[in-house]
Write an enzyme that holds these catalytic residues in place. Structure first.
Site, PDB file in Angstrom:
ATOM      1  N   HIS A  56       0.821  -1.209   0.000  1.00 49.23           N
ATOM      2  CA  HIS A  56       0.000   0.000   0.000  1.00 49.23           C
ATOM      3  C   HIS A  56       0.860   1.266   0.000  1.00 49.23           C
ATOM      4  O   HIS A  56       0.386   2.340   0.351  1.00 49.23           O
ATOM      5  CB  HIS A  56      -0.914   0.009   1.221  1.00 49.23           C
ATOM      6  CG  HIS A  56      -1.775  -1.201   1.337  1.00 49.23           C
ATOM      7  ND1 HIS A  56      -2.646  -1.598   0.343  1.00 49.23           N
ATOM      8  CD2 HIS A  56      -1.901  -2.121   2.326  1.00 49.23           C
ATOM      9  CE1 HIS A  56      -3.270  -2.707   0.720  1.00 49.23           C
ATOM     10  NE2 HIS A  56      -2.829  -3.044   1.913  1.00 49.23           N
ATOM     11  N   HIS A 218      -7.426  -4.436  -0.897  1.00 52.39           N
ATOM     12  CA  HIS A 218      -6.853  -5.772  -1.039  1.00 52.39           C
ATOM     13  C   HIS A 218      -7.545  -6.551  -2.162  1.00 52.39           C
ATOM     14  O   HIS A 218      -7.348  -7.754  -2.294  1.00 52.39           O
ATOM     15  CB  HIS A 218      -6.983  -6.569   0.262  1.00 52.39           C
ATOM     16  CG  HIS A 218      -6.396  -5.888   1.442  1.00 52.39           C
ATOM     17  ND1 HIS A 218      -7.164  -5.180   2.339  1.00 52.39           N
ATOM     18  CD2 HIS A 218      -5.120  -5.786   1.868  1.00 52.39           C
ATOM     19  CE1 HIS A 218      -6.380  -4.675   3.276  1.00 52.39           C
ATOM     20  NE2 HIS A 218      -5.140  -5.026   3.015  1.00 52.39           N
TER      21      HIS A 218
END
Length: 329
Positions: A56, A218
């Protein structure tokens, strides 16, 4: 699959090594620990930490620096960091006044950070926590019970870090962070999947002209799969869902248009242009805007929009200087 890596098993370690070498004001704790922390500690200051799965970036290690996080803990790609890593992050951030843990609302993150907090108490380190649940897309997901924590978490980092740097107590830092979490909402969309290092295949499939509205960072399912539309329509859908969830009428806001890793800045600025026009129509004034990659999902194409409702206190914290490499103010 084409990725600039060596061994897929070493991507987190080598990424953090590179980040620390590129930013001399932070230090890397070492392979297996996977913690980035500030090189210089300020005695008697509340420590602020966060963390989560890698993939991320720049979250979370890119937000370590004066005025923001004191330490960030990295898990494996899209996997929560273990309690033994998190306790090392707590120790790295502790300078005698306690440590606030900013946690995204994913089951593994909450469980492991709570366990690390218990370990810290056994070493006489006081901790507190704030859980961020800013995603308005879905009430539950593959990874979470309740709303997911996504790009709005960056605003919580900023406010908590500023409050701590200004000498506030642990209780005051926690209150400022919680206030931010209570007043922030986000909504995202994906235009393409991402590929995990070592896996080699996309995590999901999208048609050439399809987008997934409400996709998680995700690859969790969103609320609908639709045909790609003009930026104006996409902006109005994302912001409209945020405004339907929380009352921003007549308020000043901070806006973040966040890229998921594979979207050019050209497109993010086009999206921001449409977000600004739509908010103006609704009588919502933008105090500050942030456009770029803040909470990504490897090379996924798409974006999210975040609104933070501001008052004078939150403006002060938002404007406070930050030396974090990914969020300089």
């Amino acid at each position: 699959m084409k990725k600039i890596i060596n061994n897929p098993n070493d991507v987190v370690t080598e990424m953090l090594q590179g980040l620390a070498k590129a930013n001399p004001n932070v230090v890397y704790a070492g392979e297996g620990v996977e913690v980035i922390s500030r090189k210089e500690k300020k005695s008697g200051k509340v420590g602020v930490i966060s963390g989560g799965g890698s993939g991320h970036e720049p979250a979370h290690a890119g937000y370590v620096g004066k005025g923001m996080l004191d330490a960030a803990v990295a898990g494996n790609v899209f996997a929560s960091p273990s309690p033994d890593r998190i306790i090392e992050g707590i120790k790295a951030a502790d300078s005698g006044a306690g440590v606030l843990m900013v946690i995204k609302n994913y089951s593994g993150d909450i469980m492991n950070f709570e366990m690390a907090g218990e370990l810290a108490s056994m070493e006489d380190i006081k901790t507190a926590s704030v859980v961020v649940k800013d995603d308005v897309a879905v009430p539950n997901s593959t990874f979470s019970t309740g709303r997911r924590g996504i790009a709005g978490t960056v605003f919580v980092h900023k406010v908590a870090g500023a409050a701590a740097e200004m000498g506030k107590s642990l209780e005051e830092v926690q209150a400022a962070a919680q206030k931010t979490a209570d007043n922030v909402r986000s909504m995202g969309m994906a235009m393409s999947p991402c590929i995990l290092p070592g896996v080699g295949t996309p995590g999901f499939d999208l048609g050439e002209k399809e987008v997934e509205i409400g996709m998680g960072i995700h690859g969790e399912p969103g609320v609908s799969r639709e045909d790609l539309r003009p930026a104006k329509d996409l902006a109005e859908e994302l912001v409209g869902r945020i405004l339907a969830d929380y009352d921003y009428s007549g308020s000043e806001v901070a806006v973040m248009v966040n890229g998921l890793g594979g979207t050019p800045l050209m497109e993010l600025y086009i999206m921001y242009n449409e977000v600004e026009k739509y908010l103006a129509e609704k009588g919502i004034k933008i105090y500050r805007a942030f456009v770029g990659n803040y909470m990504t999902s490897l090379e996924m194409a798409g974006c999210s929009v975040t609104l933070l409702k501001l008052d004078d206190e939150l403006k002060t914290y938002l404007d406070y200087p930050s030396e974090a490499p990914a969020f300089r103010v």
